[in-house]
Design a protein around this motif. Structure first.
Motif, mmCIF file in Angstrom:
data_model
loop_
_atom_site.group_PDB
_atom_site.id
_atom_site.type_symbol
_atom_site.label_atom_id
_atom_site.label_comp_id
_atom_site.label_asym_id
_atom_site.label_seq_id
_atom_site.Cartn_x
_atom_site.Cartn_y
_atom_site.Cartn_z
ATOM 1 N N SER A 37 -20.094 8.309 -3.017
ATOM 2 C CA SER A 37 -19.101 8.464 -2.626
ATOM 3 C C SER A 37 -18.006 8.976 -3.205
ATOM 4 O O SER A 37 -16.982 9.291 -2.025
ATOM 5 C CB SER A 37 -18.542 7.055 -2.436
ATOM 6 N N PHE A 38 -18.148 10.261 -4.162
ATOM 7 C CA PHE A 38 -16.818 10.908 -4.613
ATOM 8 C C PHE A 38 -17.334 12.276 -4.859
ATOM 9 O O PHE A 38 -16.658 13.079 -5.919
ATOM 10 C CB PHE A 38 -16.837 10.306 -6.230
ATOM 11 N N VAL A 91 -13.511 4.245 5.649
ATOM 12 C CA VAL A 91 -12.694 5.104 6.401
ATOM 13 C C VAL A 91 -12.038 6.183 6.680
ATOM 14 O O VAL A 91 -12.935 7.068 7.140
ATOM 15 C CB VAL A 91 -12.110 5.313 4.786
ATOM 16 N N GLY A 134 -11.927 0.473 -2.293
ATOM 17 C CA GLY A 134 -11.345 2.188 -1.723
ATOM 18 C C GLY A 134 -10.827 2.793 -2.606
ATOM 19 O O GLY A 134 -9.784 2.631 -3.158
ATOM 20 N N CYS A 135 -11.220 4.125 -2.659
ATOM 21 C CA CYS A 135 -9.633 4.794 -3.674
ATOM 22 C C CYS A 135 -10.256 6.597 -3.859
ATOM 23 O O CYS A 135 -11.017 6.201 -3.754
ATOM 24 C CB CYS A 135 -10.410 3.764 -5.501
ATOM 25 N N PRO A 136 -9.055 7.033 -4.439
ATOM 26 C CA PRO A 136 -9.056 8.238 -4.095
ATOM 27 C C PRO A 136 -9.831 8.392 -5.253
ATOM 28 O O PRO A 136 -10.298 7.776 -6.172
ATOM 29 C CB PRO A 136 -7.800 8.667 -4.659
ATOM 30 N N VAL A 186 -15.964 2.964 -2.022
ATOM 31 C CA VAL A 186 -16.374 4.615 -1.575
ATOM 32 C C VAL A 186 -14.533 5.029 -1.821
ATOM 33 O O VAL A 186 -12.945 4.221 -2.253
ATOM 34 C CB VAL A 186 -15.972 3.539 -0.087
ATOM 35 N N ARG A 187 -14.579 6.326 -1.164
ATOM 36 C CA ARG A 187 -13.446 7.234 -1.600
ATOM 37 C C ARG A 187 -12.008 6.779 -0.323
ATOM 38 O O ARG A 187 -12.516 6.606 0.553
ATOM 39 C CB ARG A 187 -13.707 8.508 -1.338
ATOM 40 N N SER A 188 -10.746 6.226 -0.588
ATOM 41 C CA SER A 188 -10.304 6.490 -0.073
ATOM 42 C C SER A 188 -8.858 6.941 -0.144
ATOM 43 O O SER A 188 -8.274 7.078 -1.113
ATOM 44 C CB SER A 188 -9.737 4.734 0.582
ATOM 45 N N MET A 235 -17.532 -0.313 3.522
ATOM 46 C CA MET A 235 -15.760 0.137 3.926
ATOM 47 C C MET A 235 -16.382 1.306 4.924
ATOM 48 O O MET A 235 -16.806 2.271 4.461
ATOM 49 C CB MET A 235 -14.731 0.115 2.789
ATOM 50 N N ARG A 280 -12.558 10.244 6.242
ATOM 51 C CA ARG A 280 -14.114 9.781 5.344
ATOM 52 C C ARG A 280 -16.085 10.037 5.778
ATOM 53 O O ARG A 280 -16.561 10.865 5.332
ATOM 54 C CB ARG A 280 -13.878 9.307 3.902
ATOM 55 N N ASP A 312 -10.123 14.829 -2.656
ATOM 56 C CA ASP A 312 -9.936 14.002 -1.916
ATOM 57 C C ASP A 312 -8.954 14.347 -0.634
ATOM 58 O O ASP A 312 -8.429 13.955 0.424
ATOM 59 C CB ASP A 312 -8.580 14.128 -3.156
#
Lengths: 352, 352
Positions: B339-340, B79, A121-123, A155-157, B77, B82, B344
């Motif tokens: 996903s992105f 989150v 997971g990443c911004p 994924v986005r986190s 995953m 999200r 944000d």
């Protein structure tokens, strides 16, 4: 430094292995700009899978060999600000650490690592290079452990979260659990103890980077001595674990699971090089050794008198009691890592 | 309501299965108060593992059977904020969804789910009951899919993060990948399409909960029709996937991996019940069906003229082109989840 910037963008596109060299201004710089599917393709490009990976990334699931009809599996999640800090560790180091700590759990069952899957997971604003370097670190450590990255999820986190699941092959042997220690067994370890804790203490105290270089490296990238279990001199004893939470805590798990006590020999645990570093920080090297986790040394027990495999040294004995003592006495001070200690707002890894 | 509070604390301690009944004021209410190891013990108490789990939680790693010497593995995953919202889904629903979407990926290879491991990140102030209910939901869905939770990790994170890895057994058969579709194949689906998207639209629009009850349930807990692949009438075709990102996106993966095109029959995809719901929200049911993911229906291709297994219906044909069309034309509008996308700072699941 536009030159550095350009070189990064340029080499990134070559790494992708397709399309023309694109000028700095149009190369995607963030995960959002590149997009999920292109990024997954990018981090999987030009990778060579380990022999156990029968079907790698690109489908609904991967397919991994389990030659003896069973597989060992473990999972560990690393969260930014809790298990690592971006200002203390490079993405490559974080990637290596994430794989190393999972591989160590596999090896601590007596199994040889075969493959890993990674949920990341990443911004959306994460630079693409950060994900590239994380992946490079993961692949490097996976190779050192004998496996490869068979697949994953992206994924986005809000912060970086790395969740690794690791697989291993017992090669027809019985797993070596925490539950087999017997009274009279010799307790032994392979690998270093306390060095990761020394590195964390040095980071917390902003200590001299050169003087603490070895400790800092040990904290940033633990090097579990896989070969001490997977090498040709290995003969399983009665129990085995890896030192992830702290020596007292992890031997405590063996003691509890086996219904025995363990008494450690303080002299056998001493490390003069750590003593010297501890004096510089007015700290206690014994505390680092006994309660510092994350070195991912291995600890186990063997029948009294048995010859230990190469790389192992005796540090104590299994007793008829319960719990873990040092020279017959309970250790004063913490025993090791617990996930929910401290404040939620902690800005960095818990210094314990 | 002190009575409810007392009952919860009371039953929690009975659930732990040890110690006396403790009064409300002293029962641990948060993950921090209970602590990592006690919480792990608590959520694993009284669970019955599936036959494939040879060694469950409590050691460095678990041991899972892989009868034909291979195992299918996938990871996903979720989150908080999200992939789910705590005000839209209960912990139990989140747990079921996390397992269901991973089990669907295993089944989409033609494999029967055997086991799962779960890495869970949560704030220290999370009520213990939330973790209990998450675990209950996971166990319930794992059982529905034919497996159990063989182990996991529990760490602290700023928001809830659920990372599931799922395993499956091919029972000696070849995996059914995305890459085998052939020109002329019949494209078929099993399970519902667009209902999860309808539920998400209803939540976003704060639509009437009773009127949208079925759609809301579909969004909160997808019900992949596992038996459509694992049942006795199953005969593998040329390709198979699950519909997680959206029908067009997921069939696009089959088309790309197989080097073919796919043309869908709009009439075969119509769902009068969804049309009625879409009219209430001034929305387009076709968009839900074609681009809404998360229903975890299955989609695959079979040789033209082959009898489809029970639970499958034809929706189109594999062509010599590329990409996915509907009645011969490209679909206007988005194809599915990425996903992105979006900001944000998005406070909830991306409504696409």
């Amino acid at each position: 430094m536009p030159c550095t910037g350009y070189r990064r963008a340029d080499s990134s596109w070559h790494y992708l292995g397709k399309g023309p060299v694109i000028s700095e201004s149009s190369a995607p710089r963030t995960v959002r700009e590149l997009g999920e599917f292109a990024l997954i393709e990018r981090i999987n490009a030009r990778r060579v899978q380990a022999p156990a990976v029968l079907l790698g990334p690109g489908d609904d699931a991967a397919l991994v060999a389990a030659p003896d009809g069973r597989f060992v599996v473990t999972t560990d999640m690393l969260v930014e600000g809790r298990h690592f800090r971006r200002d203390w560790s490079s993405p490559r180091e974080i990637g290596r650490k994430a794989i190393a700590q999972n591989a160590a759990d596999v090896v601590a069952m007596g199994a040889a690592p075969t493959a890993f899957v990674v949920a990341l997971g990443c911004p959306a604003e994460t630079p693409v290079e950060v994900v590239d370097e994380l992946a490079d670190g993961m692949w490097a450590e996976a190779a050192r452990a004998g496996g490869s990255i068979a697949g994953g999820d992206l994924v986005r986190s809000p912060e970086l979260v790395v969740s690794v699941t690791a697989f291993g092959d017992l090669r027809g042997k019985a797993p070596v659990t925490r539950a087999g220690a017997r009274v009279g067994d010799t307790v032994a370890v392979a690998g270093r103890l306390g060095w990761s804790a020394a590195g964390l203490a040095a980071l917390t105290a902003s200590a001299d980077a050169e003087e603490f270089a070895e400790a800092l490296a040990a904290h940033r990238v633990p090097q579990p001595p896989y070969e001490a279990v997977l090498g040709s001199s290995w003969r399983a004893g009665h129990s085995l674990t890896d030192v992830s939470d702290g020596l007292l805590a992890d031997l405590g798990h063996i003691a509890e699971a086996s219904g025995v006590g363990i008494d450690l020999d303080a002299a056998a645990l001493r490390d003069p090089a750590l003593d010297a570093l501890a004096r510089r920080l007015d700290a206690d090297a014994a505390q680092w050794i006994l309660a510092g986790g994350e070195d991912h040394a291995f600890a186990g027990t063997w029948p009294s008198g048995a010859e230990l495999p190469e790389g192992w040294r005796a540090i104590g004995r299994v007793t008829a009691g319960s719990g873990v003592t040092v020279d017959g006495a309970r250790h004063e001070g913490g025993n090791g890592w617990e996930s929910f200690r401290g404040a939620d707002s902690a800005s960095g890894p818990d210094p314990r």
